[in-house]
Design a protein around this motif. Structure first.
Motif, mmCIF file in Angstrom:
data_model
loop_
_atom_site.group_PDB
_atom_site.id
_atom_site.type_symbol
_atom_site.label_atom_id
_atom_site.label_comp_id
_atom_site.label_asym_id
_atom_site.label_seq_id
_atom_site.Cartn_x
_atom_site.Cartn_y
_atom_site.Cartn_z
ATOM 1 N N ALA A 144 3.401 -4.897 -3.943
ATOM 2 C CA ALA A 144 3.834 -3.890 -4.933
ATOM 3 C C ALA A 144 4.314 -2.623 -4.228
ATOM 4 N N GLY A 145 4.987 -2.778 -3.087
ATOM 5 C CA GLY A 145 5.528 -1.649 -2.357
ATOM 6 C C GLY A 145 4.516 -0.899 -1.508
ATOM 7 N N ILE A 146 3.281 -1.409 -1.393
ATOM 8 C CA ILE A 146 2.215 -0.747 -0.638
ATOM 9 C C ILE A 146 1.861 -1.617 0.563
ATOM 10 N N THR A 147 1.942 -1.032 1.752
ATOM 11 C CA THR A 147 1.591 -1.752 2.975
ATOM 12 C C THR A 147 0.140 -1.466 3.327
ATOM 13 N N ILE A 148 -0.653 -2.506 3.461
ATOM 14 C CA ILE A 148 -2.084 -2.378 3.704
ATOM 15 C C ILE A 148 -2.318 -1.860 5.123
ATOM 16 N N GLY A 149 -3.070 -0.741 5.219
ATOM 17 C CA GLY A 149 -3.266 -0.134 6.525
ATOM 18 C C GLY A 149 -4.626 0.522 6.684
ATOM 19 N N GLU A 150 -4.765 1.290 7.758
ATOM 20 C CA GLU A 150 -6.031 1.930 8.096
ATOM 21 C C GLU A 150 -6.465 2.965 7.071
#
Length: 286
Positions: A144-150
């Motif tokens: 949904a346009g969100i990149t999973i990160g720290e």
């Protein structure tokens, strides 16, 4: 504000938990608050003074989606309520929760545009077992346009509170992240929780609600016993709603532990003893 539970199936333990939680909320509800239970067993809530949103076992199965993921139904229940009441805040609560703080404080946070989950648990890369495996599966992926990160910590989803002006965006995004993670093979029991954590971090000013809401996932038997005793006494005394509410005292809520550490070794020994010395010689009336 709309307060939401989802409780389904015939196992009475979950309904007992919800009953105690509902009464703790009702002590502070105002005229503009509504309490809903999405359930396959509306008959269990005839005495609870709530509005039931009745669903079928077939609908529950559909809500689990193509991956048959149990916890996806939480997001779908929120979606159902948001579609019916799109202009009201939603405070979703697991059945094993209770209100001990000020309900007006939670409303004020929502009025200010804050989202809430129960508490921050930390980053899944620093956790063990399922959380770490999920992180290794989905890190760097975009949903949904969100990149999973720290920047995406794990928050406990026993409470999910969404301000009314963010309802549609939060729920649709949570569902898209959940389904995307499932498609990528991240199937584990806390996947829905992480999907909601990521979404709420991105879509709201996320705050913890554990200063107002307790979560007794770590001591369910004792809290279920409290709720069972309350129901039995109420039935035997034919108590009124107000009399039931009066039993939910601050002393009761604060003096009952929400978590008790249980030795895994002790549990294994109990199971071994039960296996070595099983009950036998059952007798019944003729």
């Amino acid at each position: 504000m709309n307060i939401l539970y989802i409780v389904f199936g015939d196992k009475l333990d979950y309904h007992l938990q919800a009953y105690l939680s509902i009464r703790s909320i009702q002590k502070q509800m105002k005229e503009d608050d509504q309490l809903f239970v999405v359930t396959t067993r509306p008959e269990y809530y005839r005495h609870a003074c709530v509005t039931t949103l009745d669903i079928t076992d077939k609908e529950i199965e559909d809500w689990k989606g193509p991956h048959h993921f149990f916890f996806r139904v939480k997001i779908k229940a929120m979606e159902l309520l948001a579609q019916r009441y799109p202009h009201q805040h939603i405070l979703y609560l697991d059945s094993d929760t209770f209100l001990y703080g000020d309900l007006d404080v939670l409303k004020q946070r929502l009025d200010n545009g804050n989202g809430m989950m129960h508490c921050r648990e930390g980053h899944p890369s620093k956790m063990k077992s399922g959380s770490l495996r999920l992180w290794n599966t989905v890190k760097g992926h975009t949903y949904a346009g969100i990149t999973i990160g720290e920047q995406h910590d794990m928050w406990n989803a026993g409470v999910v509170a969404v301000p009314k002006d963010r309802l549609d965006k939060v729920i649709s995004t949570s569902l898209a992240i959940c389904d995307g993670m499932l498609d990528d093979g991240g199937n584990c029991f806390i996947l829905e929780q992480y999907a909601q954590s990521v979404c709420m971090h991105e879509q709201t000013q996320l705050m913890a609600a554990d200063d107002c809401i307790g979560h007794f996932w770590g001591n369910k038997p004792e809290w279920e016993s409290l709720s069972r005793d309350m129901l039995l006494r109420s039935y035997m005394k034919q108590s009124s709603l107000q009399e039931e509410l009066d039993t939910i005292t601050d002393e009761l809520l604060r003096n009952t532990p929400i978590y008790i550490h249980k030795s895994s070794t002790a549990e294994k020994l109990h199971k071994l003893i039960d296996k070595l010395f099983p009950q036998r010689n059952y007798r019944y009336i003729k």
